[in-house]
Enzyme design. Structure first.
Site, PDB file in Angstrom:
ATOM      1  CD  GLU A 147      -3.127   0.269   2.385  1.00 39.70           C
ATOM      2  OE1 GLU A 147      -3.477  -0.982   2.252  1.00 39.70           O
ATOM      3  OE2 GLU A 147      -3.557   1.288   3.253  1.00 39.70           O
ATOM      4  CG  HIS A 180       7.316 -29.369   2.731  1.00 36.29           C
ATOM      5  ND1 HIS A 180       7.753 -31.092   2.475  1.00 36.29           N
ATOM      6  CD2 HIS A 180       7.776 -29.021   3.552  1.00 36.29           C
ATOM      7  CE1 HIS A 180       8.946 -31.046   3.027  1.00 36.29           C
ATOM      8  NE2 HIS A 180       8.845 -30.548   4.124  1.00 36.29           N
ATOM      9  CE  LYS A 183     -10.630   2.888   3.795  1.00 34.48           C
ATOM     10  NZ  LYS A 183     -10.567   3.073   5.149  1.00 34.48           N
TER      11      LYS A 183
HETATM   12  O1  PA5 Z   1      -3.844   2.189   6.130  1.00 35.02           O
HETATM   13  C1  PA5 Z   1      -3.845   2.306   5.883  1.00 35.02           C
HETATM   14  O2  PA5 Z   1      -4.678   3.365   6.002  1.00 35.02           O
HETATM   15  C2  PA5 Z   1      -5.356   1.300   5.820  1.00 35.02           C
HETATM   16  O3  PA5 Z   1      -5.250   0.133   5.651  1.00 35.02           O
HETATM   17  C3  PA5 Z   1      -6.341   1.962   6.774  1.00 35.02           C
HETATM   18  O4  PA5 Z   1      -5.972   1.457   7.486  1.00 35.02           O
HETATM   19  C4  PA5 Z   1      -7.967   0.885   6.435  1.00 35.02           C
HETATM   20  O5  PA5 Z   1      -8.372   1.341   5.056  1.00 35.02           O
HETATM   21  C5  PA5 Z   1      -8.787   1.287   7.135  1.00 35.02           C
HETATM   22  O6  PA5 Z   1      -9.069   2.683   7.272  1.00 35.02           O
HETATM   23  P1  PA5 Z   1      -9.962   3.159   9.043  1.00 35.02           P
HETATM   24  O7  PA5 Z   1      -9.009   3.055  10.059  1.00 35.02           O
HETATM   25  O8  PA5 Z   1     -10.497   4.766   8.129  1.00 35.02           O
HETATM   26  O9  PA5 Z   1     -11.176   2.490   9.321  1.00 35.02           O
END
Ligand code: PA5
Length: 478
Positions: A305, A334, A448
């Protein structure tokens, strides 16, 4: 845990990159990194180090996470007091969250608690059973509710935005069940969220000041494990969070230097960056430890990410990043290692090795007449797993595959804290080398928003029309 300087040194994690170098790789496949090549990357590494050091702690750049080992004394004490109360009062502790709000708690729990924690008798556990619900699979939700009594459960709702459909749907289901059971929602939930913004702040006001922890402004989800996001769940299951933070601070100290051969995170970032430049777009992380298996999930999010981006800091289009792959030693020897040894030269391997496991588990005598089995007798399972780790690194090297090892002397709070901070810094350095913003996630936001549209959230009507029009064509359904 109080550690002397000597103990800290003996628990220091190290990076062994012998098998990345042209000296040790045979002249087939990966050429390996020559000393000259490494020298030629020194300036890039130094610039990345300067950029990260100059911007550390800056909330506006989402770099507040660098200071988490130092600026949470008061919060840590509050968390410890709350955790103590939860440990006494509740039978279950359930984290409702996803992505950066879930992977850290899962990782730390698995790394530092008994592998069958929830099955231990209450007395041995010392705290409530622990669950992290990071999906909206309806079966999973229903079947969780088959094994917990909401009246005896504390729910930690973790969401920075308070707008994530998955977490909020889970919250609504739980709140409804609590009300049906005649319980006050407020008595069963703890929110971890933004200080001022977001729906959880509003809900907290409606319910009458829910106990809440703040996910600080400059800390994004995937960099939040050392904030209350990770610290509260960890404290509830009995993890020594002060030592976890001390481990992170120790790694931070080791990484103050811009010298590649002294700074473990900078070295790892540079090795990975060289690999990416040479077309190795797959990075396999293979811990040789069941306790560390979910480090791979947490790292996969952090790396993917953060680095998977299509625009540089100066606005130039790009498509960069490296695909993280999770593997577990020895289990995946394996399954995947055949591909790793003989498949395409498109991967770099990182092993997580453990110097001393908390259990040794001797392999008893009992097969004297069958030498093919008898060779195992008298050894320990620790020796076996370590031998297999070494053997796999050797086989990959022999097959001309670049690999390096991060050695943890033991798996404990101090070493896990070091490892997390190493990976976070490595990601920040790699982001600087790639000249992208590793702290945003526009690709996640897009999904989202499309979900909001599909489920009829106001303001997303146009996108809904577009999505409804994007139905699959029966001509292409077989
Ligand atoms: O790393 C990130 O920013 C995302 O993976 C968020 O943690 C995830 O989308 C959840 O978002 P939120 O904490 O706003 O619910």
């Amino acid at each position: 845990m109080k550690l002397t300087e000597e103990q800290r040194k003996s628990l220091r994690i190290t990076v062994d990159y012998t098998n990345m170098t042209d000296k040790y790789l045979p002249d087939i496949g990966d050429k390996g990194i020559s000393q000259r090549k490494l020298e030629s990357y020194k300036k890039t590494a130094k610039d990345a180090h300067t950029y990260v050091s100059k911007n550390r702690g800056k909330d506006e750049l989402y770099m507040g996470w660098t200071e988490l080992p130092y600026n949470q004394n008061e919060i840590v004490n509050d968390i410890l007091a709350t955790a103590k109360n939860i440990r006494k009062k509740f039978e279950n502790f359930v984290v409702l969250g996803i992505g950066g709000s879930a992977l850290g708690p899962i990782m730390a729990f698995n790394a530092l608690c008994h592998l069958h924690y929830n099955d231990l008798p209450r007395k041995k556990r010392g705290g409530p059973r622990f669950f992290v619900e990071d999906n909206v699979d309806p079966v999973r939700m229903k079947e969780l509710l088959d094994v917990i009594d909401v009246k005896k459960t504390c729910f930690n709702v973790i969401s920075k935005s308070g707008a994530t459909s998955e977490t909020m749907a889970q919250y609504l289901i739980i709140a409804d069940l609590l009300k049906q059971a005649g319980e006050k929602v407020k008595d069963h939930v703890i929110f971890t969220t933004d200080a001022k913004r977001g729906n959880l702040v509003k809900i907290s006001k409606e319910l009458g000041k829910v106990k809440s922890y703040v996910l600080p402004d400059g800390v994004g989800g995937r960099f939040s494990e050392l904030s209350p996001v990770g610290l509260l769940p960890a404290a509830v299951v009995g993890i020594d969070i002060k030592t976890l933070l001390k481990g992170a601070a120790y790694m931070d100290k080791l990484c103050k230097t811009p010298e590649l051969d002294k700074n473990p995170a900078l070295l790892c970032a540079t090795l990975q960056y060289i690999c990416m430049n040479e077309g190795k777009n797959i990075g396999v992380l293979m811990p040789y430890s069941d306790n560390l298996r979910y480090v791979s999930d947490w790292y996969a999010q952090l790396w993917a990410e953060s680095l998977g981006k299509n625009i540089t800091l100066d606005g130039t289009p790009c498509n960069v990043g490296q695909t993280p792959v999770k593997a577990l030693g020895v289990t995946d020897q394996h399954s995947q290692v055949q591909l790793y040894t003989e498949g395409p030269f498109d991967k770099v391997f990182t092993f997580l090795s453990v110097g001393s496991y908390k259990e040794k588990t001797p392999i008893p005598q009992g097969c004297e007449k069958i030498p093919d089995v008898n060779f195992l007798c008298g050894h320990t399972m620790e020796e076996l797993i370590q031998a297999e780790n070494k053997a796999t690194a050797y086989a990959l090297t022999k097959a001309g595959r670049m690999n390096y090892t991060i050695n943890l002397p033991e798996v404990n709070e101090f070493t896990l804290g070091q490892l997390l901070y190493l990976f976070e810094l490595q990601t920040a350095y790699a982001g600087a080398m790639l000249h992208i913003d590793p702290f945003n996630q526009p690709g996640v936001e897009a999904g989202k928003k499309a979900t909001f549209a599909l489920l009829g959230k106001s303001g997303y009507e146009e996108q809904k029309k577009e999505l409804d029009g994007a139905a699959s064509n029966p001509d292409y359904v077989v």
